[in-house]
Design a protein around this motif. Structure first.
Motif, short mmCIF file in Angstrom:
data_model
loop_
_atom_site.label_atom_id
_atom_site.label_comp_id
_atom_site.label_asym_id
_atom_site.label_seq_id
_atom_site.Cartn_x
_atom_site.Cartn_y
_atom_site.Cartn_z
N VAL A 149 1.01 -1.57 0.35
CA VAL A 149 -0.34 0.10 0.08
C VAL A 149 0.86 1.51 -0.20
CG1 VAL A 149 -1.95 1.32 1.73
CG2 VAL A 149 -1.44 -1.71 1.60
N VAL A 150 0.93 2.25 -1.01
CA VAL A 150 1.91 3.64 -1.28
C VAL A 150 0.76 4.70 -1.58
CG1 VAL A 150 3.73 3.73 -3.07
CG2 VAL A 150 3.08 1.43 -2.43
N ARG A 151 0.80 5.13 -0.40
CA ARG A 151 0.68 6.49 -0.51
C ARG A 151 0.56 7.50 -1.68
NH1 ARG A 151 3.04 9.23 4.74
NH2 ARG A 151 1.58 8.55 5.55
N GLU A 152 0.00 7.51 -2.62
CA GLU A 152 -0.65 8.71 -3.60
C GLU A 152 0.24 9.84 -4.02
OE1 GLU A 152 -3.92 8.91 -6.84
OE2 GLU A 152 -4.10 10.29 -5.27
N ARG B 294 -5.32 9.02 -0.10
CA ARG B 294 -5.61 8.17 -1.62
C ARG B 294 -4.05 6.89 -1.17
NH1 ARG B 294 -10.23 8.71 -4.26
NH2 ARG B 294 -9.27 8.38 -6.99
N VAL B 295 -4.63 5.82 -2.09
CA VAL B 295 -3.51 5.27 -1.59
C VAL B 295 -3.52 4.47 -3.37
CG1 VAL B 295 -3.00 5.37 0.56
CG2 VAL B 295 -4.11 3.77 -0.64
N PHE B 296 -1.73 3.28 -3.71
CA PHE B 296 -2.20 2.13 -4.21
C PHE B 296 -1.88 1.10 -3.44
CE2 PHE B 296 -0.84 6.15 -6.80
CZ PHE B 296 -1.83 6.26 -7.69
N VAL B 297 -2.75 0.17 -4.33
CA VAL B 297 -2.33 -0.81 -3.40
C VAL B 297 -2.25 -2.00 -4.93
CG1 VAL B 297 -3.97 -2.69 -2.07
CG2 VAL B 297 -4.53 -0.21 -2.44
N THR B 298 -1.17 -3.04 -4.31
CA THR B 298 -1.11 -4.10 -5.40
C THR B 298 -0.74 -5.19 -3.90
OG1 THR B 298 0.24 -2.66 -6.39
CG2 THR B 298 0.66 -4.62 -6.49
N GLU C 172 -9.49 3.66 -0.74
CA GLU C 172 -9.02 5.55 -0.14
C GLU C 172 -9.00 4.76 1.27
OE1 GLU C 172 -12.05 8.89 0.71
OE2 GLU C 172 -12.70 7.72 -0.71
N ILE C 173 -8.50 5.86 2.17
CA ILE C 173 -8.61 5.49 3.31
C ILE C 173 -9.34 5.69 4.70
CG2 ILE C 173 -7.36 5.54 5.79
CD1 ILE C 173 -4.62 5.69 3.92
#
Length: 136
Positions: free
Chosen positions: A21-24, A55-59, A74-75
């Motif tokens: 989980v990486v911050r946008e 907002r974050v990116f999730v893989t 979104e958190i």
């Protein structure tokens, strides 16, 4: 005879998998392990400060097929780890733009996984209870 209220849109499942989980806004890693997962979102353990609405990116890889899921999220809530039943600090995510095919595959996979044990008693829907009593 009290009626329980369920505010969840999707059933959560007890899934412990590695994820990223990486911050946008600054591309910093803010989480890397899930505590539970649904087709609508996930609960992720963290040691980093985050804010609701970020907002974050999730893989993550959640099926036996070896498929990777990449989506924006979104958190939506923060768990501070203060309650005895909390497993430390965590945050809840809502998937924002997961393709419907990916969501369907994930939902199918999660049907075989048990839900987590409830940590708190279910809320009572008093209005539904009164309606049920009045209809009897």
């Amino acid at each position: 005879m009290l009626v329980s209220k369920n505010d969840r849109r999707a059933t959560r499942h007890h899934v412990r998998i590695d994820c990223e989980v990486v911050r946008e806004n600054d591309f910093r890693l803010v989480g890397h392990r899930t505590l539970d997962l649904s087709a609508e979102g996930m609960l992720v353990r963290t040691a980093t400060d985050v804010c609701v609405g970020e907002r974050v990116f999730v893989t993550f890889q959640a099926t036996t097929l070896g498929l990777w899921f990449d989506t924006e999220a979104e958190i939506t809530r923060l768990i501070r780890g203060r309650r005895p039943e909390d497993e430390g600090r965590a945050f809840g995510l809502r998937f924002v733009d997961m393709p419907s095919v990916s969501r369907l595959i994930l939902r199918g996979h999660l049907r075989r996984v048990p839900p987590p044990l409830p940590q708190r008693p279910r809320r009572v829907d008093y209005a539904a209870t009164i309606r049920q009593i009045a209809a009897a």
